[in-house]
Scaffold this active site. Sequence first.
Site, short mmCIF file in Angstrom:
data_model
loop_
_atom_site.label_atom_id
_atom_site.label_comp_id
_atom_site.label_asym_id
_atom_site.label_seq_id
_atom_site.Cartn_x
_atom_site.Cartn_y
_atom_site.Cartn_z
N GLU A 177 0.74 -1.31 0.18
CA GLU A 177 -0.01 0.11 -0.06
C GLU A 177 0.87 1.34 0.03
O GLU A 177 1.37 1.93 1.06
CB GLU A 177 -0.99 0.05 1.31
CG GLU A 177 -1.78 1.39 1.13
CD GLU A 177 -2.66 1.35 2.62
OE1 GLU A 177 -2.50 0.60 3.28
OE2 GLU A 177 -3.73 2.15 2.70
N LYS A 219 -2.82 -2.13 -2.86
CA LYS A 219 -3.84 -1.26 -2.18
C LYS A 219 -3.45 0.03 -2.60
O LYS A 219 -2.33 0.62 -2.22
CB LYS A 219 -3.63 -1.59 -0.68
CG LYS A 219 -4.80 -0.53 -0.23
CD LYS A 219 -5.18 -1.04 1.27
CE LYS A 219 -5.96 -0.02 2.13
NZ LYS A 219 -6.77 -0.54 3.31
P1 13P Z 1 -9.18 4.19 4.87
O1 13P Z 1 -10.11 3.43 3.94
O2 13P Z 1 -9.89 4.75 5.94
O3 13P Z 1 -8.28 5.10 3.96
O4 13P Z 1 -8.19 3.15 5.49
C1 13P Z 1 -7.72 2.16 4.62
C2 13P Z 1 -6.61 1.54 5.27
O5 13P Z 1 -6.51 0.49 5.64
C3 13P Z 1 -5.31 2.54 5.10
O6 13P Z 1 -4.22 2.01 5.54
#
Ligand code: 13P
Length: 336
Positions: A177, A219
Amino acid sequence: MSIEQLESIAQAMVAPGKGIIAIDESSGTIKKRFDAVGIDNSEENRRAYRELLLTAPGLADHISGAILYDETLRQSTRAGKPFTEVMRAAGILPGIKVDMGPQPLAGFPGEVVTEGLDGLRQRLAEYAGLGARFAKWRAVIHIGEDTPSSTCIEANNHALARYAALCQEAGLVPMVEPEVLMDGDHDIDVCYEVTEAVLRSLFASLYEHNVMLEGSILKASMVIAGKDCDEQAGVEEVADATVRCLKATVPALLPGIVFLSGGQSDEQATAHLNAMNQLGPHPWPLSFSYGRAMQQAALKLWAKDMQGNFTAAQKTVAQRARANGLAALGQWTRGA
Ligand code: 13P
């Protein structure tokens, strides 16, 4: 674990019409969420809240996996059943956040690098033993006047690649991510440029570290205008720019891409995902891994009356799962 097994876990995470619920807030982050609605940040309240979410009837119809925090992976329902067992029985894959959060990047004011590689091999082995099937590591990229620097992008992506390789060694699917934050007054074009640079560098790092893309999930953050930008892009524009940026940077071999919600409203997050899928078919399934956009309505309701609203809060989170599941198919309509 073989690459085929990792690949089948990754594919299950993005099965048609299904996505991930992110409930991996650290004890500090959940305190912020609880404070906002007046809930005491006790271990029991955290446990009870996660039980509410994980046992919501019908959740598994649209949720393939849940990302947990270390504490939650070790907790049980009120009746004493480990959450991992409840999830297994429901067909929800347990995931675990393994990064230790962002820290200031020395020499680069205003920029951060995510830490947590030291001892990660041992932690991953333990998490796999506790039943986790995938992991998450979040890098944070700020858009500012002179940021992000290429040093910041490379440092974060190097850490993401080392984390991903360690996950695969431990038999866990890495959810990789790199979040480009919505904070700031930049427009959607700037977000596009930064996201493109970040993703190009990320896939180069994954390649250098022998990460098997077939057993990985991206992600991503959407390509969207900054929160304080006067010119907010419309739903179609966000969908179009995001898909274009991903097509330019993400290999088709990847089993799937899920999005974070990053501060978008519940409906925006759903509408954007739906619009992207209506532009399909794409080289990969596009689905969700929302935290706030899955939880905030349910949390608000629960906070008003923890016992009295328990069932209604469960219904609320299941409804969000259903709406996002439909959006993952491009079949959502406003009000659904
Ligand atoms: P949000 O969808 O609240 O941004 O959180 C997702 C997430 O896991 C961020 O690391």
